[in-house]
Structures are given as C-alpha cells and as structure tokens.
Design a protein around this motif. Structure first.
Motif, PDB file in Angstrom:
ATOM      1  N   PHE A 170       0.848  -1.189   0.000  1.00  0.00           N
ATOM      2  CA  PHE A 170       0.000   0.000   0.000  1.00  0.00           C
ATOM      3  C   PHE A 170       0.880   1.235   0.000  1.00  0.00           C
ATOM      4  CE2 PHE A 170      -3.195   3.032   1.300  1.00  0.00           C
ATOM      5  CZ  PHE A 170      -4.381   2.499   0.818  1.00  0.00           C
ATOM      6  N   VAL A 171       0.720   2.054  -1.031  1.00  0.00           N
ATOM      7  CA  VAL A 171       1.503   3.271  -1.203  1.00  0.00           C
ATOM      8  C   VAL A 171       0.537   4.450  -1.186  1.00  0.00           C
ATOM      9  CG1 VAL A 171       2.959   4.561  -2.821  1.00  0.00           C
ATOM     10  CG2 VAL A 171       3.265   2.090  -2.577  1.00  0.00           C
ATOM     11  N   TYR A 203       4.847  10.123  -7.998  1.00  0.00           N
ATOM     12  CA  TYR A 203       5.248  11.433  -7.489  1.00  0.00           C
ATOM     13  C   TYR A 203       5.304  11.431  -5.957  1.00  0.00           C
ATOM     14  CZ  TYR A 203       5.244  16.397  -6.421  1.00  0.00           C
ATOM     15  OH  TYR A 203       5.572  17.629  -5.915  1.00  0.00           O
ATOM     16  N   ALA A 204       6.496  11.673  -5.407  1.00  0.00           N
ATOM     17  CA  ALA A 204       6.718  11.796  -3.961  1.00  0.00           C
ATOM     18  C   ALA A 204       6.252  10.559  -3.194  1.00  0.00           C
ATOM     19  CB  ALA A 204       6.039  13.053  -3.415  1.00  0.00           C
ATOM     20  N   THR A 205       6.420   9.370  -3.805  1.00  0.00           N
ATOM     21  CA  THR A 205       6.075   8.110  -3.133  1.00  0.00           C
ATOM     22  C   THR A 205       7.268   7.160  -3.216  1.00  0.00           C
ATOM     23  OG1 THR A 205       5.254   6.808  -5.026  1.00  0.00           O
ATOM     24  CG2 THR A 205       3.706   8.366  -4.010  1.00  0.00           C
ATOM     25  N   ALA A 247       8.637   3.995  -6.877  1.00  0.00           N
ATOM     26  CA  ALA A 247       9.815   3.817  -7.739  1.00  0.00           C
ATOM     27  C   ALA A 247      10.885   2.955  -7.087  1.00  0.00           C
ATOM     28  CB  ALA A 247      10.400   5.177  -8.115  1.00  0.00           C
ATOM     29  N   VAL A 248      10.870   2.847  -5.771  1.00  0.00           N
ATOM     30  CA  VAL A 248      11.804   1.979  -5.050  1.00  0.00           C
ATOM     31  C   VAL A 248      11.206   0.581  -4.895  1.00  0.00           C
ATOM     32  CG1 VAL A 248      13.023   1.641  -2.864  1.00  0.00           C
ATOM     33  CG2 VAL A 248      12.792   3.947  -3.822  1.00  0.00           C
ATOM     34  N   LEU A 249       9.910   0.509  -4.603  1.00  0.00           N
ATOM     35  CA  LEU A 249       9.246  -0.771  -4.360  1.00  0.00           C
ATOM     36  C   LEU A 249       9.234  -1.672  -5.585  1.00  0.00           C
ATOM     37  CD1 LEU A 249       7.467  -2.708  -2.670  1.00  0.00           C
ATOM     38  CD2 LEU A 249       5.480  -1.342  -3.401  1.00  0.00           C
ATOM     39  N   LEU A 277      10.480  -5.601  -6.039  1.00  0.00           N
ATOM     40  CA  LEU A 277       9.582  -6.702  -6.381  1.00  0.00           C
ATOM     41  C   LEU A 277      10.038  -7.442  -7.640  1.00  0.00           C
ATOM     42  CD1 LEU A 277       6.116  -4.978  -5.799  1.00  0.00           C
ATOM     43  CD2 LEU A 277       7.116  -6.809  -4.420  1.00  0.00           C
ATOM     44  N   GLY A 278      10.944  -6.847  -8.390  1.00  0.00           N
ATOM     45  CA  GLY A 278      11.368  -7.436  -9.656  1.00  0.00           C
ATOM     46  C   GLY A 278      10.382  -7.182 -10.772  1.00  0.00           C
ATOM     47  N   ALA A 279       9.559  -6.147 -10.624  1.00  0.00           N
ATOM     48  CA  ALA A 279       8.529  -5.850 -11.626  1.00  0.00           C
ATOM     49  C   ALA A 279       9.086  -4.957 -12.725  1.00  0.00           C
ATOM     50  CB  ALA A 279       7.337  -5.184 -10.952  1.00  0.00           C
ATOM     51  N   ARG A 280       8.865  -5.376 -13.955  1.00  0.00           N
ATOM     52  CA  ARG A 280       9.206  -4.573 -15.130  1.00  0.00           C
ATOM     53  C   ARG A 280       7.982  -4.343 -16.009  1.00  0.00           C
ATOM     54  NH1 ARG A 280      12.708  -8.682 -15.415  1.00  0.00           N
ATOM     55  NH2 ARG A 280      11.944  -9.272 -17.469  1.00  0.00           N
ATOM     56  N   ARG A 281       6.885  -4.992 -15.637  1.00  0.00           N
ATOM     57  CA  ARG A 281       5.636  -4.898 -16.396  1.00  0.00           C
ATOM     58  C   ARG A 281       4.521  -4.588 -15.408  1.00  0.00           C
ATOM     59  NH1 ARG A 281       4.083  -9.048 -20.007  1.00  0.00           N
ATOM     60  NH2 ARG A 281       4.348  -7.602 -21.711  1.00  0.00           N
ATOM     61  N   LEU A 282       3.720  -3.588 -15.721  1.00  0.00           N
ATOM     62  CA  LEU A 282       2.685  -3.145 -14.799  1.00  0.00           C
ATOM     63  C   LEU A 282       1.302  -3.284 -15.414  1.00  0.00           C
ATOM     64  CD1 LEU A 282       4.322   0.167 -13.510  1.00  0.00           C
ATOM     65  CD2 LEU A 282       4.493  -2.141 -12.529  1.00  0.00           C
TER      66      LEU A 282
END
Length: 196
Positions: A99-100, A109-111, A114-116, A120-125
């Motif tokens: 939860f972000v 933006y300001a969350t 981008a680090v999470l 997680l190893g995610a490259r596809r959203l």
C-alpha cells in the motif's frame, strides 16, 4: 502490513497497481461515477484474484485525500457510510498486499513506488483504477518514462466521463505503447507470456 515482506520476485516480472479505489467517492461528480466505478471494481476484483493465483504482487496506490496522518486502515475506515463503501469493501487490501499513499495524481510522485517496484522485480505493470483521465494517465506516463511495459485493461478503469476514459486509453495506447485490451480479451497468463 506484517506479512507484506518481499519474499519472492514478481511472477512474470509483473505487478498489479490498483489506483485510488479506496475512496469515499465524496467529491463533485463522485456519486454520478458510482455505476462505472462499480463495473471497474468488479473487473479489478476478478483480475486481482487471478493475479494472486499466479503470484503477481498487488500494490495499492491511493490518494491520501488530504489526510496527511493517514495509512491504509484509516483510509478504509473513512469510506464507511459513504457512497464508496461497497467498492472499498469489495476491494480492500489483504494483509500481504502493498500500500503506497500518494499526495498527487501520479503514483510515482513523492512516493516509494519507484523503489518498491524494482525490489519486487517488476518490469511490467497492470494499471487499474480511477480516474482514467487523471491519476491513471499520469501514473502510466511516469511508468512509461521509466520504461515499464504497460497493460491498462479498458474494463478496469473509469472516470467521470466515458469519452474522457476513451481519450485517456487512446493516449496511453498510442503514446505510451500501452496494451489496453479488456480482461475479457486478454488474461494475466497471456500478458505474462507476451513478455517472453
């Protein structure tokens, strides 16, 4: 969020983003949006179940609605007794979901998104939620600039105006190379396979 530690990488390098669906819909035009948001919520719920089954992590990215001391349980509680209560009850996060909280339109933006996502190893959203023409569009643009592959299922997004939803989907498809097929036309397994 006791059990939401990152133990295994994202299946298929995918993550599901659910944007702004923890909402009271208590804003101008919110009640009028309820039918289209409810339809999107049903589709998101089905997609979320399939993502769980195949190991795709689920990340809620939610506006704080000016509640600067908030966290996810408080945002869920704030929806009780409001037009958004049924939507939130259907889609509220599980303990192992991420939860972000975001302060503005884009989930980046300001969350810590981008680090999470790399952790997680995610490259596809898979990007879902409301509103297609604002928060979904801005999040997708920031994800595109970070070179994520995008699927924005057309049945899993909504906004106050169907024409603006279509307009936003067209921009994401044409300018960000986003897949916009509905979940009836493309499923999670096919999306994961398309990366290979």
């Amino acid at each position: 969020m006791a059990n939401a530690e990152i133990e295994t990488p994202a299946s298929g390098s995918c993550a599901l983003l659910i944007i702004d669906m923890i909402t009271d819909l208590d804003f101008p035009g919110g009640v009028e949006m309820l039918p289209v948001v409810a339809r999107a919520a049903n589709a998101i719920d089905r997609l979320r179940t399939k993502c769980r089954e195949v190991g795709v992590p689920i990340v809620y990215v939610n506006d704080n609605f000016g509640q600067w001391h908030s966290e996810r349980s408080r945002l869920v509680d704030l929806s009780q007794g409001t037009p958004g209560e049924e939507i939130v009850d259907r889609l509220k996060p599980h303990d192992d979901d991420f939860f972000v909280i975001k302060p503005q339109f884009s989930g980046f933006y300001a969350t810590n998104l981008a680090v999470l996502l790399p952790k997680l190893g995610a490259r596809r959203l898979i990007v879902t939620g409301i509103s297609a023409d604002i928060c979904i569009l801005f999040t997708a643009a920031d994800a595109h600039m970070r070179e994520y592959d995008l699927w924005v299922p057309s049945d899993c997004v909504a906004s106050q105006d169907e024409q603006r939803t279509r307009w936003a989907l067209d921009i994401m498809a044409n300018s960000m190379k986003a897949e916009t097929s509905s979940t009836a036309e493309l499923d999670v397994g096919q999306w994961m396979e398309s990366a290979r």
